[in-house]
Write an enzyme that holds these catalytic residues in place. Structure first.
Site, mmCIF file in Angstrom:
data_model
loop_
_atom_site.group_PDB
_atom_site.id
_atom_site.type_symbol
_atom_site.label_atom_id
_atom_site.label_comp_id
_atom_site.label_asym_id
_atom_site.label_seq_id
_atom_site.Cartn_x
_atom_site.Cartn_y
_atom_site.Cartn_z
ATOM 1 C CB ALA A 189 55.990 28.220 19.417
ATOM 2 C CE LYS A 190 53.420 32.251 11.581
ATOM 3 N NZ LYS A 190 52.342 32.732 11.800
ATOM 4 C CB ALA A 191 53.107 25.491 17.662
ATOM 5 C CE1 TYR A 209 48.466 31.443 13.316
ATOM 6 C CE2 TYR A 209 50.007 30.181 14.466
ATOM 7 C CZ TYR A 209 49.744 31.241 13.946
ATOM 8 O OH TYR A 209 50.685 32.183 13.985
#
Ligand code: PMP
Length: 330
Positions: free
Chosen positions: A158-160, A164
Site C-alpha cells: 500500500a502507498k499509505a 512514509y
C-alpha cells in the site's frame, strides 16, 4: 520544486483555489497518517499533455485504500477526470500529480471509521526528483541504517501516508551524511528499495530487480522498465538481491515516478561499474523517455491524454452530487 504555479486543486468533487484547499488540524490523517496517495506524472507529448499509466496508478490507489480498510467515495472514472481537470485548469504541460485520500475531522480515537474520507488532487511542475545532473551522471547513495518494514508489520503493497515516516527517516539520514538518496535493506538484510524508488542491477545482458517478497512497493515505473528492457532484448531476472551483488554490479539504477530512471554511480563511496551512467541504463533511460513523451508508438497505450475528457467542471461546481463523504461505522 515550487507550488508557485499551482492555482487550482480538486477537492471532494470541486475545483477550488490552491489557498482554499485546507483541512482542519483535528483531521485523523494528520494525527495518525491514515491516508493513501499516489504520485503520477503528466508529460508533454506532440498531441498535448498525457498522464503516464493513469489506470495503473488508480488501480494502486484503490488497492492501497482497500488494504487500509478505507472506502474512497469517488469511482476511478471520476478520479481520472479529476486528475485531467487539475492539469487542464492549471494549464500544465509537464507536471507531477498527487491524488490523496485521507480521514478528515470526526474523531481522534484510533478507529477512523467515523471520519469523512477527504479526497484531493494536487499538481505542480516538478523536474526529475534526483536532479537533471543525477539523470546523466548518476547519484551517490548510502545503505540506510533504517530497514524497510516487513509486510507482517505494515501493508508494504500500500502507498499509505503514515508508512512514509520510514522513507523520510532514511532519506534525512542519507542527506545529512552527504548522499543523494538512501537504499533500504529488508528485515532479512537483502536489498529492498530506495526511499521512493525501486532498484535495478545490470550484469552483462541481464537486467535484475527484486519483488514484493522484499518489502518493496509494487511500482509502476519498475513494471514499465521491465517491459522496456525485454523489448530492447535484455534478459530480465526478478529475484533476491544482496548488498555484495549491488557493490559488484556493472550498473545500477533507480526507478520511480518522481525519479524516473536515475543511474546510481556510487554506494557508500564504492563506485558502481565505472562510477557513471552505464550503457544499458542509458538505453533503458532513452527508451523510457521516448515512451512517456509519446515518441515511441509501441507504448501509446500507457498514455492518457488530458484533453480526452470533457471539461465537466467549472469553478465551484460539483462533479459528483450526492456523494456521502462520511463513511458509516461498519
Ligand atoms: N518505492 C517507494 C517507497 C515509492 O515511494 C515509490 C514511488 N511511488 C516507488 C517505489 C516507485 O514507484 P512508482 O514507480 O510507481 O512511482
Amino acid at each position: 520544486m515550487s507550488f508557485a504555479q499551482s492555482k487550482w486543486v480538486w477537492m471532494n468533487g470541486e475545483i477550488i483555489l490552491w489557498e482554499n484547499a485546507t483541512t482542519h488540524v483535528s483531521a485523523h490523517g494528520l494525527h495518525y497518517g491514515t491516508g493513501v496517495f499516489e504520485g503520477v506524472r503528466c508529460y508533454e507529448t506532440p498531441n498535448g499533455p498525457a498522464v503516464f499509466r493513469l489506470d495503473a496508478h488508480l488501480d494502486r490507489l484503490y488497492a492501497s485504500a482497500e488494504s487500509c480498510g478505507m472506502l474512497i467515495p469517488f469511482n476511478a472514472g471520476e478520479l481520472a477526470e479529476a486528475i485531467c481537470q487539475v492539469v487542464r485548469r492549471n494549464d500544465f504541460r509537464d507536471c507531477y500529480i498527487r491524488p490523496l485520500c485521507y480521514y478528515g475531522s470526526g474523531v481522534l480515537g484510533l478507529n477512523p471509521r467515523a471520519c469523512p474520507v477527504e479526497v484531493a488532487v494536487l499538481a505542480w511542475p516538478w523536474e526529475t526528483y534526483l536532479g537533471a545532473e543525477g539523470l546523466e551522471q548518476g547519484v551517490s547513495i548510502t545503505i540506510s541504517p533504517w530497514r524497510k518494514f516487513h509486510s507482517s508489520m505494515m501493508p508494504t503493497k500500500a502507498k499509505a501516508c503514515g508508512q512514509y515516516i520510514n522513507s523520510v527517516l532514511a532519506l534525512r539520514d542519507a542527506l545529512d551524511r552527504g548522499y543523494a538518496e538512501a537504499l533500504l535493506l529488508d528485515a532479512d538484510g537483502h536489498l529492498a528499495e530506495g526511499s521512493g524508488e525501486n532498484l535495478f542491477l545490470v550484469r552483462g545482458n541481464q537486467v535484475i530487480t527484486n519483488d514484493e517478497c522484499h518489502s518493496i512497493l509494487p511500482d509502476i515505473t519498475r513494471d514499465s522498465v521491465l517491459r522496456i528492457a525485454r523489448d530492447l532484448g535484455f534478459g530480465v531476472e526478478v529475484r533476491t538481491l544482496s548488498v555484495t551483488e549491488l557493490l559488484t554490479a556493472e550498473e545500477a539504477f533507480f526507478t520511480g515516478t518522481a525519479a524516473e530512471v536515475t543511474p546510481i554511480s556510487e554506494v557508500d563511496g564504492t563506485k558502481i561499474g565505472g562510477g557513471a551512467r552505464g550503457p544499458v541504463t542509458h538505453r533503458i533511460q532513452k527508451a523510457f523517455f521516448a515512451a512517456v513523451q509519446s515518441r515511441d508508438s509501441s507504448y501509446a497505450d500507457w498514455l492518457h491524454p488530458v484533453s480526452s475528457q470533457p471539461d465537466a467542471l467549472t469553478n465551484g461546481s460539483s462533479l459528483v452530487s450526492n456523494v456521502a463523504h462520511v463513511i458509516p461505522i461498519q
